[in-house]
Design a protein around this motif. Structure first.
Motif, mmCIF file in Angstrom:
data_model
loop_
_atom_site.group_PDB
_atom_site.id
_atom_site.type_symbol
_atom_site.label_atom_id
_atom_site.label_comp_id
_atom_site.label_asym_id
_atom_site.label_seq_id
_atom_site.Cartn_x
_atom_site.Cartn_y
_atom_site.Cartn_z
ATOM 1 N N GLU A 160 0.835 -1.206 0.000
ATOM 2 C CA GLU A 160 0.000 0.000 0.000
ATOM 3 C C GLU A 160 0.870 1.257 0.000
ATOM 4 O OE1 GLU A 160 -3.513 2.160 2.673
ATOM 5 O OE2 GLU A 160 -2.760 0.177 3.235
ATOM 6 N N ALA A 161 1.912 1.231 0.838
ATOM 7 C CA ALA A 161 2.830 2.375 0.895
ATOM 8 C C ALA A 161 3.606 2.514 -0.408
ATOM 9 C CB ALA A 161 3.799 2.205 2.065
ATOM 10 N N TRP A 162 3.986 1.382 -0.990
ATOM 11 C CA TRP A 162 4.720 1.392 -2.249
ATOM 12 C C TRP A 162 3.892 1.995 -3.379
ATOM 13 C CZ3 TRP A 162 8.635 1.338 -5.357
ATOM 14 C CH2 TRP A 162 8.451 0.985 -6.698
ATOM 15 N N ARG A 163 2.650 1.573 -3.482
ATOM 16 C CA ARG A 163 1.785 2.072 -4.543
ATOM 17 C C ARG A 163 1.591 3.580 -4.447
ATOM 18 N NH1 ARG A 163 -2.385 -3.046 -4.040
ATOM 19 N NH2 ARG A 163 -1.279 -4.433 -5.493
ATOM 20 N N ASN A 164 1.460 4.081 -3.240
ATOM 21 C CA ASN A 164 1.324 5.521 -3.046
ATOM 22 C C ASN A 164 2.608 6.238 -3.448
ATOM 23 O OD1 ASN A 164 -0.032 7.982 -1.927
ATOM 24 N ND2 ASN A 164 1.692 7.880 -0.502
ATOM 25 N N PHE A 165 3.747 5.665 -3.059
ATOM 26 C CA PHE A 165 5.054 6.222 -3.425
ATOM 27 C C PHE A 165 5.207 6.270 -4.939
ATOM 28 C CE2 PHE A 165 9.630 4.902 -4.225
ATOM 29 C CZ PHE A 165 10.139 6.185 -4.179
ATOM 30 N N SER A 166 4.887 5.154 -5.603
ATOM 31 C CA SER A 166 5.034 5.066 -7.049
ATOM 32 C C SER A 166 4.136 6.065 -7.772
ATOM 33 C CB SER A 166 4.725 3.645 -7.524
ATOM 34 O OG SER A 166 4.942 3.520 -8.904
ATOM 35 N N ARG A 167 2.887 6.162 -7.326
ATOM 36 C CA ARG A 167 1.966 7.128 -7.946
ATOM 37 C C ARG A 167 2.487 8.545 -7.804
ATOM 38 N NH1 ARG A 167 -2.114 3.758 -5.671
ATOM 39 N NH2 ARG A 167 -2.134 5.074 -3.807
ATOM 40 N N SER A 223 15.069 6.250 -8.169
ATOM 41 C CA SER A 223 14.875 5.583 -6.884
ATOM 42 C C SER A 223 13.692 4.623 -6.927
ATOM 43 C CB SER A 223 14.667 6.637 -5.790
ATOM 44 O OG SER A 223 14.368 6.032 -4.554
ATOM 45 N N GLU A 224 12.584 5.103 -7.476
ATOM 46 C CA GLU A 224 11.387 4.259 -7.576
ATOM 47 C C GLU A 224 11.664 3.032 -8.427
ATOM 48 O OE1 GLU A 224 7.538 2.743 -9.069
ATOM 49 O OE2 GLU A 224 9.362 3.296 -10.126
ATOM 50 N N MET A 225 12.420 3.216 -9.495
ATOM 51 C CA MET A 225 12.692 2.108 -10.404
ATOM 52 C C MET A 225 13.596 1.049 -9.779
ATOM 53 S SD MET A 225 10.915 2.537 -13.091
ATOM 54 C CE MET A 225 11.704 1.342 -14.169
ATOM 55 N N ARG A 226 14.509 1.462 -8.937
ATOM 56 C CA ARG A 226 15.356 0.471 -8.259
ATOM 57 C C ARG A 226 14.507 -0.386 -7.317
ATOM 58 N NH1 ARG A 226 21.525 1.829 -6.938
ATOM 59 N NH2 ARG A 226 21.420 -0.432 -6.880
ATOM 60 N N ALA A 227 13.641 0.279 -6.577
ATOM 61 C CA ALA A 227 12.758 -0.467 -5.673
ATOM 62 C C ALA A 227 11.780 -1.319 -6.477
ATOM 63 C CB ALA A 227 12.007 0.508 -4.773
ATOM 64 N N ALA A 279 13.277 -4.557 -7.786
ATOM 65 C CA ALA A 279 13.406 -5.567 -6.732
ATOM 66 C C ALA A 279 12.060 -6.229 -6.450
ATOM 67 C CB ALA A 279 13.962 -4.923 -5.463
ATOM 68 N N TYR A 280 11.024 -5.398 -6.328
ATOM 69 C CA TYR A 280 9.702 -5.951 -6.030
ATOM 70 C C TYR A 280 9.158 -6.762 -7.198
ATOM 71 C CZ TYR A 280 4.846 -6.439 -4.740
ATOM 72 O OH TYR A 280 3.619 -6.964 -4.451
#
Length: 214
Positions: A20-27, A191-195, A198-199
């Motif tokens: 959930e936190a990731w999706r918000n970060f990515s958006r 930064s988002e792309m590195r994470a 991995a995911y």
């Protein structure tokens, strides 16, 4: 391998707070801001070729096109990534030259100087001679303008973790008209792309987990 959508659901179920936190970060990262959405997607495509994430390449290439990027722009962004990887390796040759000369106790990153550049060039003159026109061709204006290419390169250099590349592309992006806000947003895309890479690869782990549970 299991169905991709099923794997994604199972990955999310195993760490719901994080996804959930990731999706918000990515958006947030990919929303238009100092940089428009097309430019952010072009940076993402380039970075995906550095992280070598097939999931990311397949996701961000069509997304870049949906945001208005042409095939020529996408390919030029990929060439910036290719040049960035090569540049990162060659830039780090300064450390190797330092070690060749026995300077093992010196600071980790030798200062970039004309003398060091000359030493590296003298050790492989044909390669350097071939590299320079290649780099010039990659970074000259084409389907993409020079500022956009420098912003892409700045994102790429944060993934190759090349100190001198970061410094060089920050300065050049500024000279080409990029604002500090635009540069920082490019870095956040990297930064988002590195994470994300991995995911995304957690699908492989998830597939193996399911096999072991059978």
């Amino acid at each position: 391998m299991n169905n991709a959508k099923e794997l994604a659901r199972k990955k999310a179920d195993l760490a719901p707070k994080q996804i959930e936190a990731w999706r918000n970060f990515s958006r947030t990262v990919f929303e238009a801001g100092a940089l428009d959405e097309k430019t952010k997607q072009l940076i993402a495509v380039a970075v995906a070729h550095v992280t070598q994430c097939p999931y990311c390449i397949k996701a961000h290439t069509p997304e870049a096109m949906r945001k208005g990027a042409s095939k020529e722009e996408i390919m030029e962004a990929i060439w910036v990534a290719a040049a960035g990887r090569a540049s990162g390796a060659y830039t780090h040759a300064s450390i190797a030259v330092d070690a060749m000369e026995g300077n093992m106790e010196e600071r980790l990153y030798p200062t970039s100087t004309p003398e060091m550049a000359r030493k590296k060039a003298d050790l492989a003159p044909k390669q350097v001679e071939a590299w320079r026109p290649f780099s010039n061709a990659v970074f000259s204006a084409g389907a993409l303008d020079e500022k956009t290419k420098q912003l892409i390169a700045l994102g790429v250099s944060h993934v190759t973790q090349c100190t001198n590349c970061i410094k060089g592309h920050t300065k050049t992006a500024k000279l080409k008209g990029a604002s500090n806000e635009q540069m920082m947003e490019a870095i956040w895309v990297a930064s988002e792309m590195r994470a994300g890479a991995a995911y995304a690869h957690a699908s492989i782990a998830m597939d193996e987990m399911l096999k072991l549970d059978q």
